[in-house]
Enzyme design. Structure first.
Site, PDB file in Angstrom:
ATOM      1  N   GLU A 105       0.834  -1.209   0.000  1.00 28.73           N
ATOM      2  CA  GLU A 105       0.000   0.000   0.000  1.00 28.73           C
ATOM      3  C   GLU A 105       0.865   1.254   0.000  1.00 28.73           C
ATOM      4  OE1 GLU A 105      -2.535   1.579  -0.440  1.00 28.73           O
ATOM      5  OE2 GLU A 105      -4.357   0.745   0.392  1.00 28.73           O
ATOM      6  N   ASP A 106       0.312   2.323  -0.522  1.00 26.45           N
ATOM      7  CA  ASP A 106       1.035   3.590  -0.489  1.00 26.45           C
ATOM      8  C   ASP A 106       0.902   4.283   0.870  1.00 26.45           C
ATOM      9  OD1 ASP A 106      -1.670   4.053  -0.901  1.00 26.45           O
ATOM     10  OD2 ASP A 106      -1.417   5.426  -2.584  1.00 26.45           O
ATOM     11  N   ASP A 109      -4.578   5.883   5.936  1.00 26.57           N
ATOM     12  CA  ASP A 109      -5.079   7.107   6.568  1.00 26.57           C
ATOM     13  C   ASP A 109      -6.167   6.699   7.555  1.00 26.57           C
ATOM     14  OD1 ASP A 109      -5.570   9.772   7.016  1.00 26.57           O
ATOM     15  OD2 ASP A 109      -6.660  10.118   5.168  1.00 26.57           O
ATOM     16  N   PHE A 158      -1.759  16.402   4.142  1.00 24.89           N
ATOM     17  CA  PHE A 158      -2.037  15.793   2.847  1.00 24.89           C
ATOM     18  C   PHE A 158      -0.765  15.821   2.005  1.00 24.89           C
ATOM     19  CE2 PHE A 158      -3.582  15.457  -1.485  1.00 24.89           C
ATOM     20  CZ  PHE A 158      -4.410  14.352  -1.359  1.00 24.89           C
ATOM     21  N   ARG A 171       2.107  12.530  -9.107  1.00 27.15           N
ATOM     22  CA  ARG A 171       2.544  11.147  -8.838  1.00 27.15           C
ATOM     23  C   ARG A 171       3.992  10.920  -9.224  1.00 27.15           C
ATOM     24  NH1 ARG A 171      -2.096   8.083  -7.771  1.00 27.15           N
ATOM     25  NH2 ARG A 171      -3.954   8.563  -8.956  1.00 27.15           N
TER      26      ARG A 171
HETATM   27  P1  5GP Z   1      -7.942   5.432   3.870  1.00 25.65           P
HETATM   28  O1  5GP Z   1      -9.049   4.540   3.381  1.00 25.65           O
HETATM   29  O2  5GP Z   1      -6.927   4.742   4.717  1.00 25.65           O
HETATM   30  O3  5GP Z   1      -8.484   6.673   4.526  1.00 25.65           O
HETATM   31  O4  5GP Z   1      -7.262   6.011   2.596  1.00 25.65           O
HETATM   32  C1  5GP Z   1      -6.385   5.316   1.831  1.00 25.65           C
HETATM   33  C2  5GP Z   1      -6.214   5.969   0.486  1.00 25.65           C
HETATM   34  O5  5GP Z   1      -6.501   7.369   0.532  1.00 25.65           O
HETATM   35  C3  5GP Z   1      -4.793   5.872   0.021  1.00 25.65           C
HETATM   36  O6  5GP Z   1      -4.547   4.674  -0.688  1.00 25.65           O
HETATM   37  C4  5GP Z   1      -4.652   7.118  -0.827  1.00 25.65           C
HETATM   38  O7  5GP Z   1      -5.106   6.855  -2.130  1.00 25.65           O
HETATM   39  C5  5GP Z   1      -5.575   8.119  -0.175  1.00 25.65           C
HETATM   40  N1  5GP Z   1      -4.868   9.025   0.765  1.00 25.65           N
HETATM   41  C6  5GP Z   1      -4.894   9.042   2.118  1.00 25.65           C
HETATM   42  N2  5GP Z   1      -4.118  10.009   2.625  1.00 25.65           N
HETATM   43  C7  5GP Z   1      -3.564  10.634   1.556  1.00 25.65           C
HETATM   44  C8  5GP Z   1      -2.625  11.713   1.431  1.00 25.65           C
HETATM   45  O8  5GP Z   1      -2.114  12.329   2.370  1.00 25.65           O
HETATM   46  N3  5GP Z   1      -2.286  12.046   0.151  1.00 25.65           N
HETATM   47  C9  5GP Z   1      -2.799  11.417  -0.946  1.00 25.65           C
HETATM   48  N4  5GP Z   1      -2.391  11.847  -2.139  1.00 25.65           N
HETATM   49  N5  5GP Z   1      -3.670  10.397  -0.858  1.00 25.65           N
HETATM   50  C10 5GP Z   1      -4.038  10.003   0.378  1.00 25.65           C
END
Ligand code: 5GP
Length: 187
Positions: A105-106, A109, A158, A171
């Site tokens: 995973e990247d 959050d 962010f 990206r």
């Molecule tokens: P979650 O479901 O954990 O809230 O979000 C996961 C996804 O939200 C990540 O795979 C990513 O695509 C996006 N995301 C969450 N935080 C960030 C951030 O700080 N920057 C960006 N560009 N995408 C984020």
């Protein structure tokens, strides 16, 4: 015609340099190779944000491995808030039953996306399932997730770059940086 975006000028602060990322990815690869020694892995990456991390991490792992790619939607378009709604846009291309899976995973959050994905993949009966994330933003977590490998824990900001986007841009930056809030509040 779209106005040209100066990607670098939109970054307020560089959080992780290219060198820091590469050093940490090499460490993660060595650790995973050591922990999973003697086994064959299947790396499941989540498009599109994990692409650079996946490409670097797979080459830092010395074990035989397969890769598969999924795409899910979590954030709607050019917003910075998670909708909590997860949709599978691209599914696995082959069965993972009986395989040792590493989700790549990247960023985690709220954890909603990964929580959904883990439950979905567990349903496909892999032998084991581990999670590796480049970035972890624990401040906003809504569901508890056991992460096996974390590159960096970052504050609640962010970020873009090294795969992470805002409105599909940024990206291709080689570092991870904080996007200036003006960029997403001016829209
Ligand atoms: P979650 O479901 O954990 O809230 O979000 C996961 C996804 O939200 C990540 O795979 C990513 O695509 C996006 N995301 C969450 N935080 C960030 C951030 O700080 N920057 C960006 N560009 N995408 C984020």
């Amino acid at each position: 015609m779209r106005t040209m975006v100066d990607q670098t000028a939109d970054i307020g602060e560089i959080l992780l340099t290219e060198d820091q990322i590469q050093t940490r990815v090499a460490e993660l690869g060595a650790q995973i190779s050591n922990d999973m020694a003697g086994r064959q892995l299947t790396l499941v990456s989540v498009l599109k944000g994990s692409l650079p991390f996946m490409a670097d991490l797979m080459r830092a792992i010395s074990l035989p491995l397969r890769i598969d790619l999924m795409e899910v939607s979590s954030y709607g378009g050019a917003t910075t808030e998670s909708s909590g709604l997860v949709r599978i846009l691209k599914d696995l291309s082959s069965s993972i039953e009986g395989e040792d899976i590493l989700i790549v995973e990247d960023i985690i959050d709220t954890g909603l996306t990964l929580n959904y994905l883990v439950r979905y993949l567990r349903g496909k009966k892999p032998a084991s399932l581990r999670i590796c994330t480049l970035l972890d933003k624990p401040a906003r977590r809504l569901v508890e997730i056991d992460v096996d490998y974390t590159g960096f824990t970052i504050p609640d900001q962010f970020v873009v770059g090294y795969g992470l986007d805002y409105g599909e841009l940024y990206r291709n930056l080689r570092f991870v940086g904080v996007l200036r809030p003006e960029v997403y509040t001016q829209e």
